[in-house]
Structures are given as structure tokens and as C-alpha cells.
Design a protein around this motif. Structure first.
Motif, PDB file in Angstrom:
ATOM      1  N   ARG A 106       2.835 -14.792 -12.240  1.00 56.34           N
ATOM      2  CA  ARG A 106       2.456 -15.583 -11.102  1.00 56.34           C
ATOM      3  C   ARG A 106       3.827 -16.145 -10.346  1.00 56.34           C
ATOM      4  O   ARG A 106       4.582 -16.380 -11.053  1.00 56.34           O
ATOM      5  N   GLU A 113       6.424 -15.363 -16.129  1.00 54.36           N
ATOM      6  CA  GLU A 113       6.033 -14.382 -16.896  1.00 54.36           C
ATOM      7  C   GLU A 113       6.165 -12.814 -16.170  1.00 54.36           C
ATOM      8  O   GLU A 113       5.301 -12.086 -16.235  1.00 54.36           O
ATOM      9  N   SER A 171       0.418 -13.412  -6.596  1.00 49.14           N
ATOM     10  CA  SER A 171      -0.218 -13.064  -7.760  1.00 49.14           C
ATOM     11  C   SER A 171      -0.381 -11.453  -7.774  1.00 49.14           C
ATOM     12  O   SER A 171      -0.060 -11.046  -6.866  1.00 49.14           O
ATOM     13  N   SER A 176      -1.043  -7.927 -13.764  1.00 45.08           N
ATOM     14  CA  SER A 176      -0.118  -8.549 -14.766  1.00 45.08           C
ATOM     15  C   SER A 176      -0.452 -10.038 -14.600  1.00 45.08           C
ATOM     16  O   SER A 176      -0.924 -10.556 -13.662  1.00 45.08           O
ATOM     17  N   PRO A 177      -0.081 -10.592 -15.810  1.00 42.87           N
ATOM     18  CA  PRO A 177      -0.226 -12.000 -15.749  1.00 42.87           C
ATOM     19  C   PRO A 177       0.747 -13.012 -14.952  1.00 42.87           C
ATOM     20  O   PRO A 177       0.853 -14.072 -14.917  1.00 42.87           O
TER      21      PRO A 177
END
Length: 240
Positions: A143, A163, A136, A140-141
Motif C-alpha cells: 500500500r 510492504e 493499492s 499484493s498487500p
């Protein structure tokens, strides 16, 4: 192309033999079809398996010296044939390729080789259980999940990433195994906007010798050094 599934196109997709529009169609289908996605992952494992065979000791199995060249020549002839005949879509499953005279001999030899290796136990792991690690980033988003499994040839790293920002021309993402005194690359890849990235990499490094796994965004695909920022990171389990 088949409107329901893209299994027949997966061979060409993995070999990079599809036209851009065909590749886009397959990529979009894999995002929504779990059945074809599983088949894609199964076929994608062929490449690491061939790499493993090349590292198998000669005392275990003597591979035909011309095997790789025979397969590649057959694939080249097949691609030439496609440019001279009306387009009917790529039929790239292993079963279909085996029916084509250009590839039948090479694939038959490859199949026999894989069968012998399986019987001798060359594909068995060294007993180390697979490790699943979440990656992670606080910034940022994006994953990711990494599954690492070691065998006699090294370590297979299977990644599923969501993403992740797309790479620009000349850029790559690079996967690293990291410890306090250094790092080793496990391979590189690119990303397309909106796509979930799924890939399998192979490295000679052993996870037990490292503390973390990470992904950086490298600005120059031709420079092997680590120059870009970290985008994802996860901590490897401590050795038992």
C-alpha cells in the motif's frame, strides 16, 4: 553512533557517505523513531530545493556559477579526511558541516542564496492545493500514499510505501503519471526487504493533465522504457 537518536548521522545517510553497517543502523532507527524520521524528511527536501534553484529564471536570481562545484569539492575533501582519521561516526547535520573549513564557504553561500530566494517568493506554490492519493493493488498487500504539490518548477511527489517487495540487483521501481494516450516517469527508486519506503521525487509534469499515478517494477534499471508489471496504482482527483 548516538544510541538515542541518529540526527547527527542523517547528513551522511542522505549523501550515501555512511558505511553499510552505519546506513543499516540509521535505516532501522528511522523505522521506529518518529522524531528522527521527521528530521530525515526535512533534510531530504534539500535536494529537490537545489534542483528547483537550478531552474529558477536568471531574471529572478543569478546563482553563483561555482556553487555546486564548491559544495561537491568540499564534500569530497571531507570524505577524504574521514578515511585518514580514526572513525568517530559521521557528523552530518548542516550545523556541523558548516563548522568545517572545507565546507564553510560553500554552505554559507548556499544559505545566503536560499534566504534570498525565500524573500523573493521563489519557493511559493502556484496556488494549487496538495493532492493526497492512495495507491493499492488487488494482487499484493503493498500500500502507498502519494502527496502531490505543484509549484512554478513542476510537481513534487512525496511517497510513503509499505510492504513493497524488495528489488533484486538491476531492478528498480518506477513512478508514473498516466493518462489514456501515454505516461510520463516521475522517477525511480529501489526497496529493501522489511523497509517502509519514504521518498520525494520531482517531475515537470502537472497532475491535472493525468488520470492516474502508478508504480511499476522494472527489470532493467538501464532501460528507460516501461517494461515491468504494475505493482501499485491510484486515481488522481479530477481537475476542479
Amino acid at each position: 553512533m548516538n544510541g538515542d537518536h541518529v540526527r547527527e548521522e542523517l547528513g551522511g545517510y542522505l549523501l550515501g557517505a555512511l558505511d553499510p553497517s552505519e546506513a543499516d543502523h540509521v535505516r532501522a532507527h528511522l523505522e521506529r523513531c518518529e522524531e528522527c524520521s521527521r528530521e530525515h524528511e526535512r533534510l531530504a527536501a534539500v535536494s529537490p530545493a537545489l534542483s528547483f534553484l537550478q531552474r529558477t529564471p536568471e531574471t529572478l536570481l543569478a546563482l553563483p556559477a561555482t556553487l555546486e562545484a564548491d559544495v561537491m569539492r568540499g564534500l569530497a575533501r571531507e570524505r577524504d579526511r574521514r578515511t585518514r582519521t580514526p572513525r568517530r561516526g559521521w557528523r552530518g547535520t548542516l550545523e556541523d558541516l558548516a563548522r568545517r573549513p572545507a565546507l564553510a564557504g560553500a554552505l554559507a553561500g548556499c544559505a545566503a542564496t536560499v534566504a534570498v530566494v525565500a524573500l523573493t517568493g521563489a519557493f511559493s506554490s502556484d496556488g494549487a492545493p496538495a493532492q493526497t492519493v492512495a495507491l493499492s493493488s488487488p494482487d499484493s498487500p503493498a500500500r502507498a500514499q502519494a502527496r502531490l504539490r505543484s509549484d512554478a518548477a513542476g510537481t513534487q511527489v512525496r511517497l510513503r510505501i509499505r510492504e513493497l517487495p524488495p528489488t533484486r540487483p538491476g531492478e528498480i521501481y518506477e513512478v508514473w503519471l498516466v493518462r489514456e494516450d501515454g505516461r510520463v516517469s516521475a522517477g525511480t527508486f529501489t526497496a529493501v526487504a522489511g523497509d517502509e519506503v519514504r521518498l520525494t521525487l520531482t517531475t515537470a509534469a502537472r497532475p491535472a493533465a493525468y488520470d492516474r499515478i502508478g508504480i511499476t517494477r522494472e527489470p532493467d534499471a538501464l532501460d528507460p522504457a516501461r517494461n515491468g508489471p504494475n505493482v501499485l496504482a491510484g486515481r488522481l482527483p479530477a481537475p476542479q
